[in-house]
Scaffold this active site. Sequence first.
Site, PDB file in Angstrom:
ATOM      1  N   GLU A 171      13.064  -5.384  -1.407  1.00  0.00           N
ATOM      2  CA  GLU A 171      12.626  -5.108  -0.188  1.00  0.00           C
ATOM      3  C   GLU A 171      12.041  -6.815   0.618  1.00  0.00           C
ATOM      4  OE1 GLU A 171      10.426  -1.705   0.895  1.00  0.00           O
ATOM      5  OE2 GLU A 171      10.011  -0.916  -1.269  1.00  0.00           O
ATOM      6  N   GLU A 189       1.996  -2.661  -8.154  1.00  0.00           N
ATOM      7  CA  GLU A 189       2.135  -1.995  -7.614  1.00  0.00           C
ATOM      8  C   GLU A 189       1.567  -0.674  -7.533  1.00  0.00           C
ATOM      9  OE1 GLU A 189       6.026  -0.557  -5.769  1.00  0.00           O
ATOM     10  OE2 GLU A 189       5.409  -0.444  -4.155  1.00  0.00           O
TER      11      GLU A 189
HETATM   12  C1  BGC Z   1       6.853  -0.820   0.111  1.00  0.00           C
HETATM   13  C2  BGC Z   1       5.044  -0.497   0.454  1.00  0.00           C
HETATM   14  C3  BGC Z   1       4.967   0.155   1.328  1.00  0.00           C
HETATM   15  C4  BGC Z   1       5.442   1.605   1.357  1.00  0.00           C
HETATM   16  C5  BGC Z   1       5.169   2.803   2.389  1.00  0.00           C
HETATM   17  C6  BGC Z   1       7.489   0.858  -0.073  1.00  0.00           C
HETATM   18  O1  BGC Z   1       8.435   0.623  -0.459  1.00  0.00           O
HETATM   19  O2  BGC Z   1       6.684  -1.223  -0.838  1.00  0.00           O
HETATM   20  O3  BGC Z   1       4.467  -1.604  -0.500  1.00  0.00           O
HETATM   21  O4  BGC Z   1       3.774   0.234   1.780  1.00  0.00           O
HETATM   22  O5  BGC Z   1       6.874   1.047   0.792  1.00  0.00           O
HETATM   23  O6  BGC Z   1       6.308   3.648   2.830  1.00  0.00           O
END
Ligand code: BGC
Length: 880
Positions: A453, A732
């Site tokens: 990401e 997270e």
């Molecule tokens: C990200 C997040 C993001 C979220 C929203 C994730 O995969 O890592 O931090 O805000 O998706 O869908």
Amino acid sequence: MKIELRSQYPAKLIGLPGGMLELSWKVFGAKAGETQTAYEIQSALDSEFTVELKSDQAKSSNSQFIKAPHIPSVSREISFHRVRIETQSGWSDWSETFTHETGLLNGEELIGHAIGDESKATDPAALLRTTFTVTKPVAKARLYATAHGTYDVMINGAKAGDHILAPGWTPYQHRLLVDSHDVTNHLVEGENAFGVLLTDGWYRGKMSFFNLTDNYGEHTSFLGQIEIDYEDGTREVIASDSNWKTATGGVRFASIYDGTTMDFTMAQPAWCKPGFDDSAWSPVTLRKISKSVLEPLSAPPVRVKAELPMTLRQEADRVNLDGTQNISGWVRLTVDGKRGDKVVVRHAEILLPNKTLHTAPLRGAKATDTYILGKDGVQDLEPKHTFHGFQYADVITDAKVIKAVAIAITSDNEDRGVFKSSHQLLNKLHSNVLWSLYDNYVSIPTDCPQRDERLGWTGDAQAFIYAANTLVNENAFFRSWLKDLALEQHENGKVPHVVPDVLELQYPRLPHGNPFPDNGAAGWGDAAVVIPWAQYQSFGDVEILRNQLHSMRGWVDFFSAQCVDNVFADGQMQLGDWLDPDAPEDKPFLAKVSSRFVASVYIAQSARLLAKSEELVGTKDNAAKYHKLADDVAQATWNLLGAEARKSTSGCSLTLEFNICPESEREAVASELAALVRKDKGAISTGFLGTPVIMDAMSRNGHFEEAYSMLLREEIRSWLYPITVGATTIWERWEAIKPDGSVSDGGIGGETEGTEPGMISFNHYAYGAVIDWVYRNVAGLTSLAPGYEQVSIAPRPTKSIEWAKASIETGYGEYGIDWKLDGSKLHAKVTVPFGVQAKLNLPVSQGSTILVNGEAKLNGEVLGHGVFDIDVTHAHVVSK
Ligand code: BGC
């Protein structure tokens, strides 16, 4: 008296944009009680100020973001600026001189051609080179450079400048940045070599969880020039053009996600030095870079932040490295080996209980650097144009691993906040938040630095912005990113989930199109409004509101249009209070508080912030219109969804912090919130959007006991628990590692074709938002007016913390406190910078006395600048 002057741009950059230059100054050594009554700014084209361009005098106490009288509008212009101020003692001396150098203000001034080779994505990196001869004495030389891809410019074997991953990530189709460097000292008399290492980078490399390459184009290319100003007044320009030559060398592969492969047996070590024989090299291919989207870099580039020695642990088949800190960056490895030896370095954030690297959370990112040694003996190995999110690494090789250093990189924002206390876990929390910031601000504000990401998720940036503002000065960084946000905003005002919006570029190439159709997401799209407002609050930067006003209006108009009877329409996909710990692991959007409530209150809040921005830089009519929208939505939402919202901590917290319920109900909602928190013994029950507001929702409404029980909780579902199991950054998910050592597999993901399952990063900053509360309440450093022009001294001591020491480097200078508790006596040493007024808001109880430098004072009284010894008897101490 000493005056320090700066502009809105990062101090170390040259080649800056033209246009308004905003100056701010700090004043040191003023006498007690002295204030600024006027200022005078002079601008000139020589450092002696003999050719004065313009000067401005104003009867004003302002010292932040003041327009310089000279507006740079000519390329390559070096202008000089200084300020003096008038106080009750008369005019000061002039400040030290501030120098501003513009870059190329028109893209067409990059006179060369974009050049590249015939490579495709993932092919070996291109080397490009030319030579030129210097025959007369050089006065100065500048390099201006950009690329489709990422590049290093090498002059005579040495890298020009210290920028990493240049030109950074912007929506390249709209805006491509040009870096400028002073390369005077790189040049030699006689032959000089101008070389470029060019890789895929964000432009052509694999990006997003769809792991697609060629997102912005199929060809990488470089556009740049060295301009030499000779002492005799002539100028020579050596630009990228068809005369350059290309080949490949040791860098066989370079990818931001996957790492690099470097085969030193294929390297051409002298390729960027003069005298190198490039007769076997091919002519370059001419490519196209639109010169109309070029713009000088104005935000801090990515640079090396720290070098951390790693410990080495020999395992049967590998050496395990531990940098003791989760970082973004890479390993500099020293090995002793033989030509042809292979060295493979893999990275991970954590070790599994069996002491192996936990690479599953990286999903599609291989995060592996591979080297083939080109010579015998001891040698250093470092990858090119990649970064990994890691604390641990494994090395598999026949060579002997001698030493390893973890190189941490970040967008080089200046540090601003410092915090220390008697509470070791709280100190570690501060450090973990700061590292998550460093690790995730890599050219843009990202969600995480390790997996496939590393995208500019708007919601993450929004949730964390106030903490970020307290920790570092990232105003220029966000001015730049917000510009991109506005460029990526849809015509109808919709703000994409990620900026730059690489996903939008990928959808047409996916068999299923856009698998996440959306109408904008509350808390994510609101970055368009919340972030400019936060910058104004924290830095006093009104210009950012002016720049973003159109974008702010666009988002509020777009999102609020989805209301029916002033409440967000039901049934729409929203991210909501993302990652509420009680949501199913595979459905992080199913929070306890409904996403309909969240969307509605965000509309009210953003409309309110927009209304206030309109008052400052917009129109009165719009201000009234958006205030009314905020009122109407708040009222309708409370009537319809209030009962449901007050059942959850996020619902109550958003209600209180966004002023959703009538004044008469605040106390009851706050008590219900406090009761929910007590019932859970301070366990965290909020997601991305509830967490940043819950502490204030409690403490501003008189529930400090519950607030501290949450802040200082050490059991799972807390800020401190992860530290007890080794966290060095913010996770997270609240329960990423359980007390029994088991690691969450990150539930969601993998259902969509082309993506891998698992959403579990150990380095997401959103929950670190709490650190701003810590500065304001534990330390007691609170801003009362934009840019800290007025502050309060408001520590809220608790039994568990005996002392705290913190400072924030404001635009006026250091605002700091150092307090300790001695029974119920509080002693504080407070520093208030020149230009700032500090209001006493000390933790008193009945019978307290306040002494400031031995003189009796009352709460509410205001101090000017200076260093003060403050004593409070019978201080109110929270019992947690
Ligand atoms: C990200 C997040 C993001 C979220 C929203 C994730 O995969 O890592 O931090 O805000 O998706 O869908």
